[in-house]
Design a protein around this motif. Structure first.
Motif, short mmCIF file in Angstrom:
data_model
loop_
_atom_site.label_atom_id
_atom_site.label_comp_id
_atom_site.label_asym_id
_atom_site.label_seq_id
_atom_site.Cartn_x
_atom_site.Cartn_y
_atom_site.Cartn_z
N ILE A 74 -5.51 1.41 3.03
CA ILE A 74 -4.08 1.87 3.66
C ILE A 74 -4.45 3.39 4.09
O ILE A 74 -3.73 4.31 5.10
N ARG A 75 -4.45 4.08 3.40
CA ARG A 75 -5.52 5.76 3.55
C ARG A 75 -6.55 5.71 4.72
O ARG A 75 -6.50 7.31 5.16
N LYS A 76 -7.27 4.90 5.23
CA LYS A 76 -7.65 5.12 6.70
C LYS A 76 -6.49 5.50 7.50
O LYS A 76 -7.41 5.78 8.84
N TYR A 77 -5.24 4.66 8.03
CA TYR A 77 -4.55 4.94 8.74
C TYR A 77 -4.04 6.45 8.82
O TYR A 77 -3.82 6.76 7.67
N SER A 78 -3.71 7.06 10.52
CA SER A 78 -2.88 8.40 10.11
C SER A 78 -2.77 7.72 11.91
O SER A 78 -1.34 6.79 11.89
N GLY A 79 -0.90 9.28 11.51
CA GLY A 79 -0.46 9.29 12.25
C GLY A 79 0.77 8.13 11.78
O GLY A 79 0.94 8.48 10.48
N ASP A 80 1.69 8.07 12.27
CA ASP A 80 2.74 7.01 12.78
C ASP A 80 2.60 5.62 12.13
O ASP A 80 3.60 5.02 11.21
N ALA A 81 1.12 5.06 12.09
CA ALA A 81 0.22 4.02 11.06
C ALA A 81 0.04 4.20 9.57
O ALA A 81 0.97 3.05 9.13
N PHE A 82 -0.07 5.09 9.13
CA PHE A 82 -0.15 5.52 7.93
C PHE A 82 1.51 5.46 7.06
O PHE A 82 1.76 4.28 6.04
N TRP A 83 2.43 5.33 7.66
CA TRP A 83 3.87 4.93 7.34
C TRP A 83 3.94 4.43 7.42
O TRP A 83 4.98 3.28 6.32
N GLU A 84 4.23 3.31 8.38
CA GLU A 84 4.19 1.92 8.77
C GLU A 84 3.81 0.79 7.44
O GLU A 84 4.13 0.05 7.00
N ARG A 85 1.76 0.91 7.57
CA ARG A 85 1.57 0.55 7.31
C ARG A 85 1.62 1.04 5.20
O ARG A 85 2.32 -0.41 4.48
N LEU A 86 2.20 1.58 5.08
CA LEU A 86 2.67 2.27 3.86
C LEU A 86 3.56 1.48 3.35
O LEU A 86 3.53 0.77 2.47
N SER A 87 4.43 1.55 4.12
CA SER A 87 6.09 0.38 3.75
C SER A 87 5.63 -0.56 3.77
O SER A 87 6.15 -1.67 2.88
N ASP A 88 5.40 -0.92 4.22
CA ASP A 88 5.12 -2.77 4.98
C ASP A 88 3.90 -2.95 3.92
O ASP A 88 4.17 -4.16 2.66
N SER A 89 3.00 -2.03 3.01
CA SER A 89 2.40 -2.63 1.97
C SER A 89 3.07 -2.46 0.51
O SER A 89 3.33 -3.55 -0.15
N ALA A 90 4.09 -1.22 0.92
CA ALA A 90 5.01 -1.66 -0.68
C ALA A 90 6.29 -2.95 -0.50
O ALA A 90 6.73 -3.24 -1.59
N LEU A 91 6.56 -2.93 0.16
CA LEU A 91 6.85 -4.65 0.35
C LEU A 91 6.15 -5.95 -0.32
O LEU A 91 7.25 -6.79 -0.35
N ALA A 92 5.29 -5.86 0.56
CA ALA A 92 4.17 -6.62 0.40
C ALA A 92 4.22 -6.28 -1.53
O ALA A 92 3.93 -8.06 -2.07
N ALA A 93 4.15 -5.59 -1.70
CA ALA A 93 3.62 -4.93 -3.25
C ALA A 93 4.91 -6.01 -4.08
O ALA A 93 4.83 -6.04 -5.47
N GLY A 94 5.65 -6.17 -3.69
CA GLY A 94 7.21 -6.93 -4.10
C GLY A 94 7.70 -8.38 -3.99
O GLY A 94 8.54 -9.34 -4.49
N ASN A 95 6.52 -8.82 -4.36
CA ASN A 95 6.36 -11.03 -4.00
C ASN A 95 6.88 -11.22 -4.37
O ASN A 95 8.01 -11.92 -5.11
N GLU A 96 6.76 -10.56 -6.15
CA GLU A 96 7.25 -10.62 -7.19
C GLU A 96 8.27 -10.50 -7.25
O GLU A 96 8.97 -9.32 -7.19
N LYS A 97 9.33 -10.54 -8.21
CA LYS A 97 10.71 -11.25 -8.53
C LYS A 97 10.47 -9.88 -9.16
O LYS A 97 11.63 -9.17 -8.97
N THR A 98 10.30 -10.05 -10.05
CA THR A 98 9.94 -8.35 -11.52
C THR A 98 9.85 -7.17 -10.09
O THR A 98 10.91 -6.13 -10.78
N TYR A 99 9.69 -6.95 -8.95
CA TYR A 99 9.28 -6.14 -8.79
C TYR A 99 9.95 -5.77 -6.97
O TYR A 99 9.90 -5.09 -6.59
N ARG A 100 10.32 -6.58 -7.10
CA ARG A 100 11.15 -6.83 -5.37
C ARG A 100 12.37 -5.27 -5.49
O ARG A 100 11.83 -4.84 -4.08
N GLU A 101 13.12 -5.31 -6.07
CA GLU A 101 13.90 -3.91 -6.08
C GLU A 101 13.46 -2.78 -6.25
O GLU A 101 14.05 -2.16 -5.33
#
Length: 533
Positions: free
Chosen positions: A268-295
């Protein structure tokens, strides 16, 4: 008060060499009672002020010895403490007025050393105390000027002696950078004014200075060519914990921290500009696939998007090098006013870390062991509201790097100035490494104790006088002055630094505008021809 900086290069010499002929020293008293090598008491022919300088001649013919009055008292034989009523006091007053020998004016003097040695920046105290009966003289302006206003490009005038206003006081700028400085006082006593004087002197010699301006106190400082900048940092360079603090994820939010650690990857750190924020947000949502971490993942994504929106001017993923904002040979004022305390801490720590690393690179470059640094000459960093950034009993990012600068900065040419109205709340280890002090009025005993513990050159008697100082008056001590001094600090003309808001004037102006608007509005309802205008 006047500011004579513009007419002074390297400190003034009022009453010094090249000036008018020195007046003969006037006898002020005679030593009485017990004398010690470091302290004597004298009976004076007039009341003496704490902070006055006196001379004595003793010690085997080595010349004058300089002393500083640290305690002063006036007593009356007739007006004793055991008077029981007004009538007795009134009668005793009449007796005292008619008896020329009734009053006793005593002063206690701390011996500072042989005058000639002090002029060469050496303090040598006679091994044998002066004998009772030794005459005490007022120190001449010529003698004091040689000590407090030395010549040389490293000295800068900051004011005049409080009890000897004809004598300029200079401070050693080299020592400020190499040994660090603490400026401590209650609010409104002149801390920012003194820092402004030092800043103007460094600007005059084209030095590099970075001021971390927490409350926007220096936005109105009039220095031609100064570099006023908003705090910026590249979030991609932050650690996960630092980034968590910036976007305000709490330390006890363990699930959110787990999500952020999983999302904020090297990829994620390799991205710059708006792509950094968008990729980081997507990565955060993906990290919540487990029910425990969804909220928790949804909350982290909200915080990321909120930080992106609120701090667009501060968090810049395209910023290649934050130090590129800092200019060599300029006064760089970094405004932190829009940041929370936690965010400001991260940014100040980041800049201190980068400045220290660059100055280490500068030393290696001199030896041919490194690429050219961004700052080839020394840098002075100023932390306003230091009790926020280097607090006692609490760990912060800034505290860690400020401590490193305090310990290592001397070797690499990175000086530190800490400014605070609450010395009791500053980490004592960092405060004790400030080689120079400027202390103004303080009334809190805890603050006074902290100051006394931080400096060997400030005696308890001098610290006790902090409550009696007026705005603009200071005790300067430590390595940036040859001797501790009571000083009236010059006022920076035309400044808008650290001044209080004139609420009454602003309310009056607002009221006048409202009245004019109300009259104009009412006039619009009057048919044409009915108005007297």
């Amino acid at each position: 008060m006047s500011n004579n900086n513009s007419n002074n290069n390297g400190g003034g010499r009022k009453g010094g060499e090249g000036g008018a002929a020195a007046a003969a020293a006037e006898i002020v008293g005679i030593l009485v009672g017990r004398a010690r090598p470091e302290e004597v008491t004298f009976e004076s022919k007039r009341p003496v002020s704490i902070g006055e300088y006196v001379t004595l001649e003793y010690g085997g013919g080595r010349g004058k010895v300089l002393g500083l009055v640290e305690r002063s008292s006036i007593t009356s034989d007739a007006l004793r403490d055991d008077i029981h009523n007004y009538e007795e006091a009134f009668e005793s007053r009449q007796v005292a007025m008619e008896n020329a020998r009734d009053k006793s004016y005593k002063g206690t003097v701390r011996i500072l050393g042989y005058l000639d040695d002090l002029k060469r920046c050496r303090a040598v105290i006679p091994a044998v105390p002066a004998e009772p009966g030794t005459e005490v003289f007022e120190a001449t302006a010529q003698d004091l000027a040689a000590i407090f206003s030395p010549s040389g490009g490293e000295w800068a005038r900051v004011g005049s002696l409080l009890r000897n206003p004809d004598v300029d006081v200079g401070v050693n700028v080299n020592t400020v950078v190499s040994r660090h400085l603490a400026v401590l006082a209650m609010t409104g006593m002149g801390k920012s004014n003194l820092v402004s004087l030092l800043t103007k002197e460094i600007a005059r010699i084209r030095g590099t200075m970075v001021i971390f301006d927490y409350h926007d106190d220096y936005a109105g400082l009039d220095i031609p060519g100064s570099n006023k900048m908003e705090a910026k940092i590249n979030p991609r360079y932050l650690s996960v914990d630092e980034f968590a603090e910036v976007i305000e994820v709490r330390e006890n939010a363990s699930n959110q921290l787990h999500v952020l650690r999983a999302a904020f990857t090297d990829e994620i750190r390799k991205y710059s500009g708006d792509a950094f924020w968008e990729r980081l947000s997507d990565s955060a949502l993906a990290a919540g696939n487990e029910k425990t971490y969804r909220e928790a993942a949804e909350k982290v994504m909200d915080k990321i998007q909120d930080a992106r929106r609120r701090f667009r001017g501060v968090l810049d993923p395209d910023l290649a090098d934050p130090l590129a904002l800092v200019k060599n040979g300029k006064i760089n004022i970094l405004s932190l006013v829009e940041l929370t305390e936690r965010q400001a801490n991260i940014i100040v720590a980041y800049y201190l870390q980068e400045l220290l690393e660059d100055r280490k690179k500068a030393k290696k470059q001199v030896k041919g062991e490194s690429s050219p640094p961004r700052f080839p000459a020394p840098v002075l960093a100023v932390i306003e509201e230091a009790h926020v950034f280097v607090p006692k009993g609490e760990d912060t990012e800034t505290k860690y790097y400020a401590s490193k600068v305090a310990r290592e900065g001397r070797k690499f040419g990175l000086g530190l100035v800490i400014v605070s109205q609450r010395p009791r709340s500053i980490d004592p280890n960092i405060l004790s490494q400030m080689g120079s002090l400027a202390v103004m009025r303080m009334v809190q005993p805890d603050d006074q104790m902290q100051v006394a513990a931080a400096s060997e050159s400030l005696s308890k008697d001098l610290v006790d006088q902090l409550t009696s100082l007026n705005p603009g008056e200071a005790i300067l001590a430590g390595q940036w002055v040859n001797l501790p001094a009571f000083v009236r600090v010059d006022e920076v003309r035309g400044r808008r630094v650290g001044s209080d808001i004139n609420a009454v004037e602003q309310w009056r102006q607002l009221s006048s505008v409202a009245e004019i608007a109300a009259r104009e509005t009412s006039q619009s309802y009057i048919p044409s021809g009915y108005s007297d205008d």
